[in-house]
Write an enzyme that holds these catalytic residues in place. Sequence first.
Site, PDB file in Angstrom:
ATOM      1  N   ASN A 156     -24.931  11.597 -56.206  1.00 32.63           N
ATOM      2  CA  ASN A 156     -25.671  11.779 -57.469  1.00 32.63           C
ATOM      3  C   ASN A 156     -24.920  12.613 -58.508  1.00 32.63           C
ATOM      4  O   ASN A 156     -24.947  12.299 -59.688  1.00 32.63           O
ATOM      5  CB  ASN A 156     -27.067  12.357 -57.194  1.00 32.63           C
ATOM      6  CG  ASN A 156     -27.025  13.706 -56.533  1.00 32.63           C
ATOM      7  OD1 ASN A 156     -26.060  14.062 -55.854  1.00 32.63           O
ATOM      8  ND2 ASN A 156     -28.067  14.484 -56.731  1.00 32.63           N
ATOM      9  N   GLU A 253     -26.403  21.275 -47.840  1.00 36.70           N
ATOM     10  CA  GLU A 253     -27.278  21.204 -49.020  1.00 36.70           C
ATOM     11  C   GLU A 253     -27.996  19.866 -48.923  1.00 36.70           C
ATOM     12  O   GLU A 253     -27.417  18.822 -49.223  1.00 36.70           O
ATOM     13  CB  GLU A 253     -26.433  21.258 -50.301  1.00 36.70           C
ATOM     14  CG  GLU A 253     -25.642  22.532 -50.477  1.00 36.70           C
ATOM     15  CD  GLU A 253     -26.518  23.727 -50.816  1.00 36.70           C
ATOM     16  OE1 GLU A 253     -27.640  23.524 -51.330  1.00 36.70           O
ATOM     17  OE2 GLU A 253     -26.095  24.854 -50.543  1.00 36.70           O
ATOM     18  N   CYS A 287     -31.675  16.403 -56.218  1.00 37.71           N
ATOM     19  CA  CYS A 287     -32.262  16.892 -54.964  1.00 37.71           C
ATOM     20  C   CYS A 287     -33.417  17.860 -55.218  1.00 37.71           C
ATOM     21  O   CYS A 287     -34.391  17.894 -54.481  1.00 37.71           O
ATOM     22  CB  CYS A 287     -31.184  17.562 -54.131  1.00 37.71           C
ATOM     23  SG  CYS A 287     -30.229  18.746 -55.095  1.00 37.71           S
ATOM     24  N   GLU A 465     -24.832  27.482 -52.300  1.00 36.31           N
ATOM     25  CA  GLU A 465     -23.751  27.125 -53.219  1.00 36.31           C
ATOM     26  C   GLU A 465     -23.958  27.898 -54.501  1.00 36.31           C
ATOM     27  O   GLU A 465     -25.054  28.394 -54.776  1.00 36.31           O
ATOM     28  CB  GLU A 465     -23.810  25.625 -53.523  1.00 36.31           C
ATOM     29  CG  GLU A 465     -23.238  24.810 -52.398  1.00 36.31           C
ATOM     30  CD  GLU A 465     -22.819  23.416 -52.797  1.00 36.31           C
ATOM     31  OE1 GLU A 465     -23.505  22.807 -53.634  1.00 36.31           O
ATOM     32  OE2 GLU A 465     -21.810  22.942 -52.249  1.00 36.31           O
TER      33      GLU A 465
HETATM   34  P1  NDP Z   1     -26.154  10.797 -47.352  1.00 33.58           P
HETATM   35  O1  NDP Z   1     -26.711  11.780 -46.406  1.00 33.58           O
HETATM   36  O2  NDP Z   1     -26.383   9.358 -47.099  1.00 33.58           O
HETATM   37  O3  NDP Z   1     -24.560  10.964 -47.461  1.00 33.58           O
HETATM   38  C1  NDP Z   1     -23.966  12.192 -47.821  1.00 33.58           C
HETATM   39  C2  NDP Z   1     -22.493  12.152 -47.447  1.00 33.58           C
HETATM   40  O4  NDP Z   1     -22.366  12.203 -46.018  1.00 33.58           O
HETATM   41  C3  NDP Z   1     -21.786  10.872 -47.879  1.00 33.58           C
HETATM   42  O5  NDP Z   1     -20.479  11.182 -48.273  1.00 33.58           O
HETATM   43  C4  NDP Z   1     -21.817  10.065 -46.605  1.00 33.58           C
HETATM   44  O6  NDP Z   1     -20.879   9.020 -46.570  1.00 33.58           O
HETATM   45  C5  NDP Z   1     -21.539  11.140 -45.587  1.00 33.58           C
HETATM   46  N1  NDP Z   1     -21.883  10.804 -44.208  1.00 33.58           N
HETATM   47  C6  NDP Z   1     -22.759   9.858 -43.756  1.00 33.58           C
HETATM   48  N2  NDP Z   1     -22.832   9.917 -42.405  1.00 33.58           N
HETATM   49  C7  NDP Z   1     -21.999  10.904 -41.995  1.00 33.58           C
HETATM   50  C8  NDP Z   1     -21.652  11.443 -40.722  1.00 33.58           C
HETATM   51  N3  NDP Z   1     -22.186  10.991 -39.602  1.00 33.58           N
HETATM   52  N4  NDP Z   1     -20.762  12.449 -40.681  1.00 33.58           N
HETATM   53  C9  NDP Z   1     -20.228  12.959 -41.815  1.00 33.58           C
HETATM   54  N5  NDP Z   1     -20.519  12.475 -43.054  1.00 33.58           N
HETATM   55  C10 NDP Z   1     -21.405  11.464 -43.140  1.00 33.58           C
HETATM   56  O7  NDP Z   1     -26.689  11.226 -48.797  1.00 33.58           O
HETATM   57  P2  NDP Z   1     -26.578  10.436 -50.159  1.00 33.58           P
HETATM   58  O8  NDP Z   1     -25.135  10.266 -50.521  1.00 33.58           O
HETATM   59  O9  NDP Z   1     -27.444   9.235 -50.093  1.00 33.58           O
HETATM   60  O10 NDP Z   1     -27.177  11.487 -51.210  1.00 33.58           O
HETATM   61  C11 NDP Z   1     -28.532  11.622 -51.447  1.00 33.58           C
HETATM   62  C12 NDP Z   1     -29.067  12.806 -50.656  1.00 33.58           C
HETATM   63  O11 NDP Z   1     -28.337  13.979 -51.002  1.00 33.58           O
HETATM   64  C13 NDP Z   1     -30.520  13.120 -50.993  1.00 33.58           C
HETATM   65  O12 NDP Z   1     -31.206  13.391 -49.801  1.00 33.58           O
HETATM   66  C14 NDP Z   1     -30.422  14.371 -51.846  1.00 33.58           C
HETATM   67  O13 NDP Z   1     -31.567  15.169 -51.799  1.00 33.58           O
HETATM   68  C15 NDP Z   1     -29.250  15.057 -51.241  1.00 33.58           C
HETATM   69  N6  NDP Z   1     -28.672  16.016 -52.183  1.00 33.58           N
HETATM   70  C16 NDP Z   1     -28.840  17.365 -51.943  1.00 33.58           C
HETATM   71  C17 NDP Z   1     -28.375  18.312 -52.851  1.00 33.58           C
HETATM   72  C18 NDP Z   1     -28.524  19.773 -52.600  1.00 33.58           C
HETATM   73  O14 NDP Z   1     -27.792  20.556 -53.224  1.00 33.58           O
HETATM   74  N7  NDP Z   1     -29.432  20.224 -51.744  1.00 33.58           N
HETATM   75  C19 NDP Z   1     -27.712  17.910 -54.098  1.00 33.58           C
HETATM   76  C20 NDP Z   1     -27.554  16.484 -54.226  1.00 33.58           C
HETATM   77  C21 NDP Z   1     -28.042  15.579 -53.297  1.00 33.58           C
HETATM   78  P3  NDP Z   1     -21.209   7.592 -47.273  1.00 33.58           P
HETATM   79  O15 NDP Z   1     -22.479   7.717 -48.028  1.00 33.58           O
HETATM   80  O16 NDP Z   1     -20.063   7.352 -48.135  1.00 33.58           O
HETATM   81  O17 NDP Z   1     -21.383   6.651 -46.154  1.00 33.58           O
END
Ligand code: NDP
Length: 492
Positions: A156, A253, A287, A465
């Site tokens: 995002n 996060e 988020c 963070e």
């Molecule tokens: P995901 O959890 O799907 O993915 C996050 C990252 O983790 C991606 O780079 C993904 O790779 C990677 N990933 C997936 N599986 C694994 C694994 N087993 N081991 C290591 N890395 C892995 O989240 P989204 O990208 O869909 O983002 C949306 C989510 O992020 C929402 O839940 C949102 O709330 C949260 N978010 C939280 C924030 C905060 O500061 N608290 C800020 C912004 C977002 P890939 O997707 O490339 O497969």
Amino acid sequence: MDLADLLPSGSSAHIDGAYAREAKGARFEVKDPARGTALATLISTPADTIDIAVESARKAQAGWAEWPPEERAAILRRAAQLLRARRARLAALEVRNTGRPIAEIGPIDVETAAQGFEFFAALALADEHRARDYPTGTLVMRREPLGVCAGIGAWNYPLQIAAWKAAPALAAGNAMVFKPSEKTPLSALLLAELLSEAGLPPGLFNVVLGAGDVGAALVSHHGVDHVAMTGSVATGQKILGAAAATVKITSLELGGKSPFLILEDADMEQAARLAVIGNFMSCGEICGNTTRVFVPRARESELLERVAEIATAIRTGDPLTEATQNGALIDLAHRDKVHGYVQSAVQEGAEAICGGIYAEVKELPHGAFYLPTVLARCRDNMRAVREEIFGPVMAVLSYEDEDEAVTRANATEFGLCAAVASRDHGRAQRVARRLEAGTVWVNAMLDLPVGMGYGGFKQSGIGYENGVETLRDHQRVKGIYTGLNTVELPFT
Ligand code: NDP
């Protein structure tokens, strides 16, 4: 703006200050969600190249840790300057890759990325070891870098996430290997280029590419000492499990389903505006969005009328146009998921008083657009009220008394953010103290000044963070006791 020269097509990683290109590794397309077109084709980093990225980071880190903090800080400040100088180009690229409106990406994403580098540059200079004297010696509690940090990003806010992970890691004397989301990897690659240009020695910020398997390989890598991830709770749980095998410090996060409590004395115009900001900024893909809006039953219709009025006037359109306020969601699959949540709420008895349908943007027929949606008559047990939607969907919930509202607001496994609106600041503060969330806004929404610190309670995460604590999270502490006197034998 022609972006062709910016897009590093055919790359599989950015290591030691240069793009890696190789024949093996799965190819994947990076898309423009507003246009449905491909922006670049990249290659998923093969396992042996991940090893090379970690190894290069480890070698570079040994030297970086010896640099005087003034010199490390100077490079981070230069990175901030370059981010600002490149604001237009970076923002255009980020808009093309995320679909979020240009009006917010320059001032928010690029600016907060720059501020992050400046903030941690300043903290690196202010950092001090603790020392204590004893009659027989001197104790020094020395802060040391951890080594190689892995950063894993969500889609995002890709540039801000990469910057907020790189800045504290580098400021503390670590190296970072960063894996951006497979959907939005471009700005992390440009950040790697920019950091090289700022004078960061090769190897200190490497980028590997691909989906969850690449992230998983990084998290479980024996050469990695620390993991900082932004993403969903489900992925966070997997990462925490994987990090346990090699006992890595892990900062997560994660997602949220944050409440906004409008108290009975609130200025309803202000409250409606805050609710709209808390749900429809960044197409709802934030988020910390306050997606559960609690309003006293007696004032519910007043709120609904006003939020529907404002939400209906939000301009959906081409995210590259300055006037656009609601761009495209990250992809069509995500748009369908968001719509599925709205449909499920309606089936369970809610009413979409505005939105609730795909938005049509005539010149962009393949874009993942969705109208800002307000759901009235929601109940706590609806799926759309319990689960994170990550789209422009506000759920309005009514309540009778304040205690009930606080209890219901806290009845979730998430604990990322919360907000309160009231004319009575003492009362708002009392409610804020009772809310189980890492960040609480009072008569404000989504404000996150540099240094505020951001981290979730409960399943919304571990660690912070954007705060002074963050530098500490990227250090380990070693006690060194130096004796002053000739040693006396205690055995005689
Ligand atoms: P995901 O959890 O799907 O993915 C996050 C990252 O983790 C991606 O780079 C993904 O790779 C990677 N990933 C997936 N599986 C694994 C694994 N087993 N081991 C290591 N890395 C892995 O989240 P989204 O990208 O869909 O983002 C949306 C989510 O992020 C929402 O839940 C949102 O709330 C949260 N978010 C939280 C924030 C905060 O500061 N608290 C800020 C912004 C977002 P890939 O997707 O490339 O497969």
